[in-house]
Design a protein around this motif. Structure first.
Motif, mmCIF file in Angstrom:
data_model
loop_
_atom_site.group_PDB
_atom_site.id
_atom_site.type_symbol
_atom_site.label_atom_id
_atom_site.label_comp_id
_atom_site.label_asym_id
_atom_site.label_seq_id
_atom_site.Cartn_x
_atom_site.Cartn_y
_atom_site.Cartn_z
ATOM 1 N N VAL A 65 -1.285 17.476 -2.936
ATOM 2 C CA VAL A 65 -0.189 17.140 -2.024
ATOM 3 C C VAL A 65 -0.734 16.691 -0.668
ATOM 4 C CG1 VAL A 65 1.795 18.052 -0.770
ATOM 5 C CG2 VAL A 65 1.479 18.624 -3.183
ATOM 6 N N ILE A 66 -1.736 17.413 -0.160
ATOM 7 C CA ILE A 66 -2.326 17.061 1.130
ATOM 8 C C ILE A 66 -2.952 15.667 1.066
ATOM 9 C CG2 ILE A 66 -4.175 17.640 2.757
ATOM 10 C CD1 ILE A 66 -3.639 20.585 2.135
ATOM 11 N N PHE A 67 -3.617 15.369 -0.029
ATOM 12 C CA PHE A 67 -4.183 14.028 -0.215
ATOM 13 C C PHE A 67 -3.080 12.969 -0.161
ATOM 14 C CE2 PHE A 67 -5.520 10.422 -2.788
ATOM 15 C CZ PHE A 67 -6.809 10.175 -2.319
ATOM 16 N N GLY A 68 -1.973 13.225 -0.833
ATOM 17 C CA GLY A 68 -0.856 12.285 -0.835
ATOM 18 C C GLY A 68 -0.248 12.114 0.536
ATOM 19 N N ILE A 69 -0.161 13.196 1.307
ATOM 20 C CA ILE A 69 0.366 13.095 2.675
ATOM 21 C C ILE A 69 -0.556 12.212 3.519
ATOM 22 C CG2 ILE A 69 0.820 14.401 4.784
ATOM 23 C CD1 ILE A 69 1.712 16.732 2.993
ATOM 24 N N GLY A 70 -1.854 12.358 3.316
ATOM 25 C CA GLY A 70 -2.800 11.501 4.017
ATOM 26 C C GLY A 70 -2.601 10.037 3.665
ATOM 27 N N LEU A 71 -2.375 9.750 2.385
ATOM 28 C CA LEU A 71 -2.102 8.380 1.957
ATOM 29 C C LEU A 71 -0.914 7.788 2.710
ATOM 30 C CD1 LEU A 71 -2.459 8.548 -1.941
ATOM 31 C CD2 LEU A 71 -3.897 7.238 -0.392
ATOM 32 N N GLY A 127 0.822 -1.207 0.000
ATOM 33 C CA GLY A 127 0.000 0.000 0.000
ATOM 34 C C GLY A 127 0.854 1.254 0.000
ATOM 35 N N PHE A 128 1.946 1.227 0.770
ATOM 36 C CA PHE A 128 2.889 2.353 0.769
ATOM 37 C C PHE A 128 3.500 2.536 -0.614
ATOM 38 C CE2 PHE A 128 7.366 3.604 0.962
ATOM 39 C CZ PHE A 128 7.274 4.856 1.543
ATOM 40 N N ALA A 129 3.870 1.410 -1.266
ATOM 41 C CA ALA A 129 4.475 1.491 -2.596
ATOM 42 C C ALA A 129 3.503 2.040 -3.622
ATOM 43 C CB ALA A 129 4.964 0.105 -3.023
ATOM 44 N N THR A 130 2.210 1.858 -3.387
ATOM 45 C CA THR A 130 1.197 2.406 -4.283
ATOM 46 C C THR A 130 0.919 3.875 -3.986
ATOM 47 O OG1 THR A 130 0.169 0.215 -4.453
ATOM 48 C CG2 THR A 130 -1.160 2.101 -5.141
ATOM 49 N N SER A 131 1.034 4.266 -2.716
ATOM 50 C CA SER A 131 0.720 5.634 -2.306
ATOM 51 C C SER A 131 1.835 6.614 -2.635
ATOM 52 C CB SER A 131 0.431 5.674 -0.795
ATOM 53 O OG SER A 131 -0.666 4.856 -0.462
ATOM 54 N N LEU A 132 3.083 6.200 -2.450
ATOM 55 C CA LEU A 132 4.217 7.098 -2.677
ATOM 56 C C LEU A 132 4.230 7.702 -4.080
ATOM 57 C CD1 LEU A 132 6.866 8.340 -1.647
ATOM 58 C CD2 LEU A 132 8.046 6.251 -2.416
ATOM 59 N N GLU A 182 -14.678 12.815 1.627
ATOM 60 C CA GLU A 182 -15.148 13.404 0.373
ATOM 61 C C GLU A 182 -16.219 14.463 0.624
ATOM 62 O OE1 GLU A 182 -14.595 9.546 -2.632
ATOM 63 O OE2 GLU A 182 -16.519 9.950 -1.633
ATOM 64 N N ALA A 183 -17.161 14.146 1.522
ATOM 65 C CA ALA A 183 -18.264 15.074 1.785
ATOM 66 C C ALA A 183 -17.760 16.366 2.425
ATOM 67 C CB ALA A 183 -19.303 14.402 2.678
ATOM 68 N N VAL A 189 -9.887 16.726 2.559
ATOM 69 C CA VAL A 189 -9.093 15.957 1.612
ATOM 70 C C VAL A 189 -7.996 15.186 2.338
ATOM 71 C CG1 VAL A 189 -7.242 17.602 1.018
ATOM 72 C CG2 VAL A 189 -8.205 16.102 -0.743
ATOM 73 N N PHE A 190 -7.542 15.676 3.489
ATOM 74 C CA PHE A 190 -6.556 14.938 4.282
ATOM 75 C C PHE A 190 -7.176 13.658 4.845
ATOM 76 C CE2 PHE A 190 -4.393 14.194 8.416
ATOM 77 C CZ PHE A 190 -3.134 13.872 7.911
ATOM 78 N N VAL A 191 -8.391 13.774 5.376
ATOM 79 C CA VAL A 191 -9.104 12.592 5.876
ATOM 80 C C VAL A 191 -9.364 11.617 4.728
ATOM 81 C CG1 VAL A 191 -11.260 11.774 6.904
ATOM 82 C CG2 VAL A 191 -10.152 13.829 7.792
ATOM 83 N N TRP A 192 -9.738 12.149 3.590
ATOM 84 C CA TRP A 192 -9.979 11.321 2.408
ATOM 85 C C TRP A 192 -8.721 10.542 2.035
ATOM 86 C CZ3 TRP A 192 -11.018 13.588 -3.151
ATOM 87 C CH2 TRP A 192 -11.402 12.543 -4.002
ATOM 88 N N GLY A 193 -7.586 11.207 2.054
ATOM 89 C CA GLY A 193 -6.329 10.530 1.730
ATOM 90 C C GLY A 193 -6.009 9.417 2.714
ATOM 91 N N ILE A 194 -6.185 9.688 4.005
ATOM 92 C CA ILE A 194 -5.945 8.648 5.018
ATOM 93 C C ILE A 194 -6.856 7.449 4.777
ATOM 94 C CG2 ILE A 194 -6.218 8.103 7.472
ATOM 95 C CD1 ILE A 194 -5.251 10.889 8.124
#
Length: 418
Positions: A252-258, A141-146, A289-290, A305-310
């Motif tokens: 970027v924020i979405f990616g940080i959440g990931l 999952g990390f390899a997919t998120s990075l 998302e909401a 979007v941070f919660v969405w990424g997590i």
């Protein structure tokens, strides 16, 4: 892992590194292709839609034969060949000077991707020592998120410094390094046959409640993501009333959440064993998302979007664990190929539909409906999991009270569950 007090690089570490490189190369490649089509060849929106079909279509259409090939010859062999094909197709893009030729080479690259990604996904099942599914899923999952952060960054830097043509060369080099990792993994171990019943097809996969829910939820979330992708820039421009830099910050924020989800799972990996973890992550996706799309305030959108990424970062490994545990090891290639097909479906179907509907009802309205449907799906599976758990939980055996005698004393003693 450690050996005699010194750390060593395990096959799983190598695989995660290789999968990260492959993901970065594919993300960067798509962006450079779109850049060349838009700014060099001056193509329109219809052509960009055709590029999306060429990029994601092979993963959808070829999932069954790809999975069978991976299970038959092994993911290492498939990964090496597919990575080599990716290098060749990427280099070929340097000399493409017409729109039809660029589309054809993009299609060839999409075919290579349809083989390479499931091969890497199935690889942990073939590693010596049988890597535990939870650990491998977290790291994969990390390899997919990075690449979500590193891929666009790589593309932007390459285009800015050297231009589109040179960017293809850099991406080909990254693909080559990722493919070499498959070679460096060394010997693999073919999963043992688990009986005649392990001969599976799509129907058999869907007959398993765990596998079916994982695949259905993957389809639901991918369709939602596909609906969001073309409308997010418009939301930033028309609702938040902010420039393109704000949209870039949101990405970027979405990616940080990931990536933050990986830290969470490594610390509390035991939570992934809970049967309701998967639907909970889907409900959390809908919530993020909401919040993100339901406001006109930038700080609130950032938080959403941070919660969405997590949530997305939690959902991927949870789905992978459900699929690997629900399918015999010898058929993990088939399961991973079908999973990738479900993910790709959203990028093919949803964008056009969401754009047309949004033109009538508005951007926020359609996206809020989409997030609500995701939440309903997660809540429904949550309820079904609870119902199945109550139906299948065995009754505790009768135990004799302390000091009892006669028939009560013959009752099965309580077992220590610790």
């Amino acid at each position: 892992m450690s050996d005699g007090g010194t750390r060593r690089l395990t096959p799983l570490h190598k695989l995660v590194f290789g999968q990260s490189l492959i993901g970065i190369a594919y993300w960067a490649l798509l962006i450079v292709i779109e850049s060349k089509a838009t700014f060099t060849l001056r193509e329109d929106a219809a052509y960009m839609a055709a590029i999306a079909v060429a990029w994601g279509g092979p993963s959808v259409l070829l999932s069954h034969p790809v999975g069978r090939i991976i299970d038959a010859v092994g993911p290492r062999t498939v990964g090496v060949v597919a990575s080599g094909a990716a290098v060749v197709t990427t280099l070929a893009m340097i000399v493409t000077d017409t729109a039809p030729l660029l589309w054809a080479v993009t299609l060839a690259s999409g075919v290579a991707r349809a083989f390479a990604q499931p091969a890497a996904d199935a690889m942990p099942s073939w590693l010596p020592g049988r890597v535990e599914h939870v650990e491998s899923s977290i790291w994969m999952g990390f390899a997919t998120s990075l690449p979500f952060i590193a891929g666009p960054t790589t593309a932007a830097v390459c285009i800015a410094l050297w231009g589109t043509v040179s960017a293809f060369g850099v991406i080909a080099a990254i693909s080559l390094l990722g493919g070499l990792v498959f070679i460096l993994l060394g010997a693999t171990v073919r999963p043992a046959s688990e009986g005649a019943e392990s001969r599976i097809g799509v129907r058999a996969l869907m007959a398993s409640f765990t596998v079916a829910t994982a695949l259905v939820l993957t389809l639901v979330t991918s369709l939602a993501n596909g609906a969001f992708r073309p409308l997010e820039p418009l939301y930033v421009r028309e609702v938040l009333e902010r420039p393109a830099s704000t949209f870039a910050t949101i990405e970027v924020i979405f990616g940080i959440g990931l990536l933050g989800a990986t830290v969470f799972m490594l610390r509390w990996k035991h939570l992934l064993d809970h049967p309701r973890f998967l639907p909970l992550s889907v409900v959390l996706i809908a919530f993020g998302e909401a919040v993100y799309i339901g406001t006109d305030q930038v700080p609130v959108a950032f938080a959403g979007v941070f919660v969405w990424g997590i949530a997305v970062g939690l959902f991927g490994p949870a789905c992978r664990i459900a699929l690997l545990r629900g399918v015999s090891s010898e058929h993990h290639g088939r399961a991973m190929a079908l999973w990738r097909a479900m993910q790709a479906t959203g990028s093919l179907v949803a964008p056009a539909a969401s754009g047309l509907i949004a033109a009538v009802v508005g951007i926020q309205a359609i996206l809020l409906v989409v997030s609500a449907l995701v939440g309903v799906s997660g809540a429904l599976v949550w309820s079904l999991v609870g119902l199945r758990t109550r139906r299948t939980t065995p009754r505790a055996p009768a135990t004799a009270p302390e000091g009892a005698w006669g028939p009560m004393a013959d009752a099965e003693p309580a077992r220590d569950r610790t």
